[in-house]
Scaffold this motif. Structure first.
Motif, PDB file in Angstrom:
ATOM      1  N   ARG A 138       0.840  -1.203   0.000  1.00 37.71           N
ATOM      2  CA  ARG A 138       0.000   0.000   0.000  1.00 37.71           C
ATOM      3  C   ARG A 138       0.871   1.247   0.000  1.00 37.71           C
ATOM      4  O   ARG A 138       1.921   1.293   0.638  1.00 37.71           O
ATOM      5  CB  ARG A 138      -0.922  -0.004   1.223  1.00 37.71           C
ATOM      6  CG  ARG A 138      -2.005  -1.086   1.141  1.00 37.71           C
ATOM      7  CD  ARG A 138      -2.904  -1.078   2.346  1.00 37.71           C
ATOM      8  NE  ARG A 138      -3.934  -2.106   2.249  1.00 37.71           N
ATOM      9  CZ  ARG A 138      -4.765  -2.426   3.221  1.00 37.71           C
ATOM     10  NH1 ARG A 138      -4.684  -1.792   4.394  1.00 37.71           N
ATOM     11  NH2 ARG A 138      -5.667  -3.369   3.044  1.00 37.71           N
ATOM     12  N   LEU A 139       0.414   2.245  -0.701  1.00 40.91           N
ATOM     13  CA  LEU A 139       1.174   3.485  -0.831  1.00 40.91           C
ATOM     14  C   LEU A 139       0.895   4.434   0.323  1.00 40.91           C
ATOM     15  O   LEU A 139      -0.208   4.458   0.879  1.00 40.91           O
ATOM     16  CB  LEU A 139       0.826   4.172  -2.154  1.00 40.91           C
ATOM     17  CG  LEU A 139       1.095   3.381  -3.427  1.00 40.91           C
ATOM     18  CD1 LEU A 139       0.719   4.201  -4.651  1.00 40.91           C
ATOM     19  CD2 LEU A 139       2.554   2.945  -3.497  1.00 40.91           C
ATOM     20  N   ASP A 140       1.891   5.217   0.643  1.00 42.85           N
ATOM     21  CA  ASP A 140       1.747   6.239   1.687  1.00 42.85           C
ATOM     22  C   ASP A 140       1.247   7.525   1.032  1.00 42.85           C
ATOM     23  O   ASP A 140       1.980   8.495   0.880  1.00 42.85           O
ATOM     24  CB  ASP A 140       3.098   6.468   2.379  1.00 42.85           C
ATOM     25  CG  ASP A 140       3.019   7.501   3.493  1.00 42.85           C
ATOM     26  OD1 ASP A 140       1.888   7.857   3.894  1.00 42.85           O
ATOM     27  OD2 ASP A 140       4.087   7.958   3.952  1.00 42.85           O
ATOM     28  N   MET A 141      -0.043   7.537   0.661  1.00 40.61           N
ATOM     29  CA  MET A 141      -0.600   8.706  -0.017  1.00 40.61           C
ATOM     30  C   MET A 141      -0.607   9.948   0.872  1.00 40.61           C
ATOM     31  O   MET A 141      -0.275  11.048   0.397  1.00 40.61           O
ATOM     32  CB  MET A 141      -2.016   8.411  -0.521  1.00 40.61           C
ATOM     33  CG  MET A 141      -2.058   7.501  -1.738  1.00 40.61           C
ATOM     34  SD  MET A 141      -1.011   8.050  -3.127  1.00 40.61           S
ATOM     35  CE  MET A 141      -1.639   9.690  -3.432  1.00 40.61           C
ATOM     36  N   PRO A 142      -0.931   9.851   2.166  1.00 32.54           N
ATOM     37  CA  PRO A 142      -0.877  11.062   3.001  1.00 32.54           C
ATOM     38  C   PRO A 142       0.526  11.674   3.039  1.00 32.54           C
ATOM     39  O   PRO A 142       0.684  12.893   2.946  1.00 32.54           O
ATOM     40  CB  PRO A 142      -1.303  10.557   4.381  1.00 32.54           C
ATOM     41  CG  PRO A 142      -2.147   9.366   4.100  1.00 32.54           C
ATOM     42  CD  PRO A 142      -1.516   8.713   2.919  1.00 32.54           C
ATOM     43  N   GLY A 143       1.543  10.812   3.147  1.00 34.21           N
ATOM     44  CA  GLY A 143       2.920  11.314   3.178  1.00 34.21           C
ATOM     45  C   GLY A 143       3.324  11.934   1.859  1.00 34.21           C
ATOM     46  O   GLY A 143       3.971  12.992   1.823  1.00 34.21           O
ATOM     47  N   MET A 144       2.950  11.293   0.745  1.00 35.33           N
ATOM     48  CA  MET A 144       3.294  11.833  -0.570  1.00 35.33           C
ATOM     49  C   MET A 144       2.586  13.158  -0.821  1.00 35.33           C
ATOM     50  O   MET A 144       3.174  14.088  -1.384  1.00 35.33           O
ATOM     51  CB  MET A 144       2.959  10.816  -1.670  1.00 35.33           C
ATOM     52  CG  MET A 144       3.912   9.624  -1.691  1.00 35.33           C
ATOM     53  SD  MET A 144       3.741   8.591  -3.185  1.00 35.33           S
ATOM     54  CE  MET A 144       2.164   7.826  -2.884  1.00 35.33           C
ATOM     55  N   ARG A 145       1.326  13.263  -0.382  1.00 35.53           N
ATOM     56  CA  ARG A 145       0.600  14.528  -0.564  1.00 35.53           C
ATOM     57  C   ARG A 145       1.201  15.638   0.289  1.00 35.53           C
ATOM     58  O   ARG A 145       1.328  16.779  -0.160  1.00 35.53           O
ATOM     59  CB  ARG A 145      -0.878  14.322  -0.232  1.00 35.53           C
ATOM     60  CG  ARG A 145      -1.632  13.543  -1.302  1.00 35.53           C
ATOM     61  CD  ARG A 145      -3.015  13.143  -0.868  1.00 35.53           C
ATOM     62  NE  ARG A 145      -3.696  12.409  -1.933  1.00 35.53           N
ATOM     63  CZ  ARG A 145      -4.672  11.534  -1.733  1.00 35.53           C
ATOM     64  NH1 ARG A 145      -5.092  11.270  -0.497  1.00 35.53           N
ATOM     65  NH2 ARG A 145      -5.229  10.919  -2.757  1.00 35.53           N
ATOM     66  N   ARG A 146       1.579  15.301   1.497  1.00 34.42           N
ATOM     67  CA  ARG A 146       2.206  16.300   2.374  1.00 34.42           C
ATOM     68  C   ARG A 146       3.521  16.804   1.780  1.00 34.42           C
ATOM     69  O   ARG A 146       3.758  18.013   1.704  1.00 34.42           O
ATOM     70  CB  ARG A 146       2.448  15.684   3.759  1.00 34.42           C
ATOM     71  CG  ARG A 146       3.085  16.647   4.770  1.00 34.42           C
ATOM     72  CD  ARG A 146       3.409  15.940   6.062  1.00 34.42           C
ATOM     73  NE  ARG A 146       4.396  14.889   5.880  1.00 34.42           N
ATOM     74  CZ  ARG A 146       4.138  13.576   6.006  1.00 34.42           C
ATOM     75  NH1 ARG A 146       2.929  13.152   6.323  1.00 34.42           N
ATOM     76  NH2 ARG A 146       5.091  12.677   5.823  1.00 34.42           N
ATOM     77  N   ASP A 147       4.352  15.877   1.343  1.00 31.05           N
ATOM     78  CA  ASP A 147       5.655  16.272   0.790  1.00 31.05           C
ATOM     79  C   ASP A 147       5.500  16.995  -0.551  1.00 31.05           C
ATOM     80  O   ASP A 147       6.249  17.921  -0.855  1.00 31.05           O
ATOM     81  CB  ASP A 147       6.545  15.035   0.621  1.00 31.05           C
ATOM     82  CG  ASP A 147       6.964  14.448   1.959  1.00 31.05           C
ATOM     83  OD1 ASP A 147       6.814  15.139   2.988  1.00 31.05           O
ATOM     84  OD2 ASP A 147       7.442  13.297   1.985  1.00 31.05           O
ATOM     85  N   ALA A 148       4.514  16.546  -1.368  1.00 28.85           N
ATOM     86  CA  ALA A 148       4.276  17.213  -2.647  1.00 28.85           C
ATOM     87  C   ALA A 148       3.861  18.662  -2.420  1.00 28.85           C
ATOM     88  O   ALA A 148       4.328  19.572  -3.122  1.00 28.85           O
ATOM     89  CB  ALA A 148       3.201  16.471  -3.433  1.00 28.85           C
TER      90      ALA A 148
END
Length: 260
Positions: free
Chosen positions: A120-130
């Motif tokens: 599973r992808l860490d979408m919350p982390g990727m959105r935060r960093d993006a």
């Protein structure tokens, strides 16, 4: 300016049958600069840039990073060395959101079993960093959850540039970044290029837009007949003189020929 280029090419040659696209080309990008690469259609600048980005393998010659010879078999090798390229077609996926585009091919999985076993992808982390990457470059987009297809041309360019800046540790190459953009959006892209340089990442700018080149470039690499004709200082040359050098109507000085 450091004497050792961040990215350098010496005597590159690339032939396609009887056509010589790169004819003993030299190149040198230094730390803390925007280096524009200009040349007429067919001058070989695209092939040169593709060789530096790992998309083309030269027949002979040498590429160096920080004085150390490197060999790129593909674009993955160049990216692993810290070279990111923003091509004219941007290579963004319109149906995906901004965060997914920033991490395209570099998706971050969740920690623990969720990531290792269930992938599973860490979408919350990727959105935060993006969102942080966009903010760092002052790219005005309301939400990283937006689909790229909802963005303007300038904003899409901003997403592609932010992706390159996020992962380009050494060099960012930008191929015609203002093509097909309006005046305001082109100005935003020029500001992005300055922001990247100010963050300490040197930029290679390939452009036919001479006013934009003069607006942002620290030096101008003039490519003609498959090789470097010279490198000029835009503060010492006019636009008309640079165009004359590019077309061969005027010859560079000995100092411009020897510049590296």
């Amino acid at each position: 300016m450091s004497d050792t280029p961040v990215l350098e090419a010496r005597g590159l040659v690339k032939k396609y049958g009887s056509v010589t696209a790169i004819n003993g080309a030299d190149f040198a990008l230094h730390a803390g600069e925007v280096l524009a690469v200009i040349g007429d259609n067919g001058a070989g600048k695209s092939s040169l840039i593709k060789a530096l980005a790992g998309a083309v393998i030269p027949d002979s010659g040498q590429i160096l990073m920080n004085g150390t010879p490197v060999s790129f078999k593909n674009t993955r090798d160049a990216r692993a060395a810290g070279i990111e390229t923003v091509y004219q077609d941007l290579a963004v996926v319109s149906a995906l959101d901004i965060a997914s585009n920033l991490y395209l091919g570099r998706e971050v999985r969740r920690k623990g079993l969720a990531g290792k076993v269930f992938r599973r992808l860490d979408m919350p982390g990727m959105r935060r960093d993006a969102a942080q990457h966009l903010a760092d470059l002052k790219i005005g987009i309301k939400s990283v959850n937006q689909a790229v297809e909802t963005l303007s041309g300038g904003q899409r360019q901003g997403v592609a540039v932010a992706r390159a800046a996020a992962f380009g540790r050494g060099v960012i190459i930008m191929d015609e970044p203002t093509a097909a953009l309006g005046v305001r959006e082109s100005g935003q892209v020029i500001d992005l290029i300055r922001s990247i340089r100010d963050r300490g990442i040197p930029v290679v700018l390939i452009s036919h837009d001479i006013p934009h080149v003069f607006e942002v470039a620290d030096r101008i690499h003039i490519h003609r007949l498959g090789k470097r004709a010279g490198v000029v200082d835009p503060k010492k040359r006019s636009m008309s003189e640079v165009v004359a050098l590019m077309t061969g109507a005027e010859e560079p000085t000995d100092e411009e020929r020897a510049a590296r």
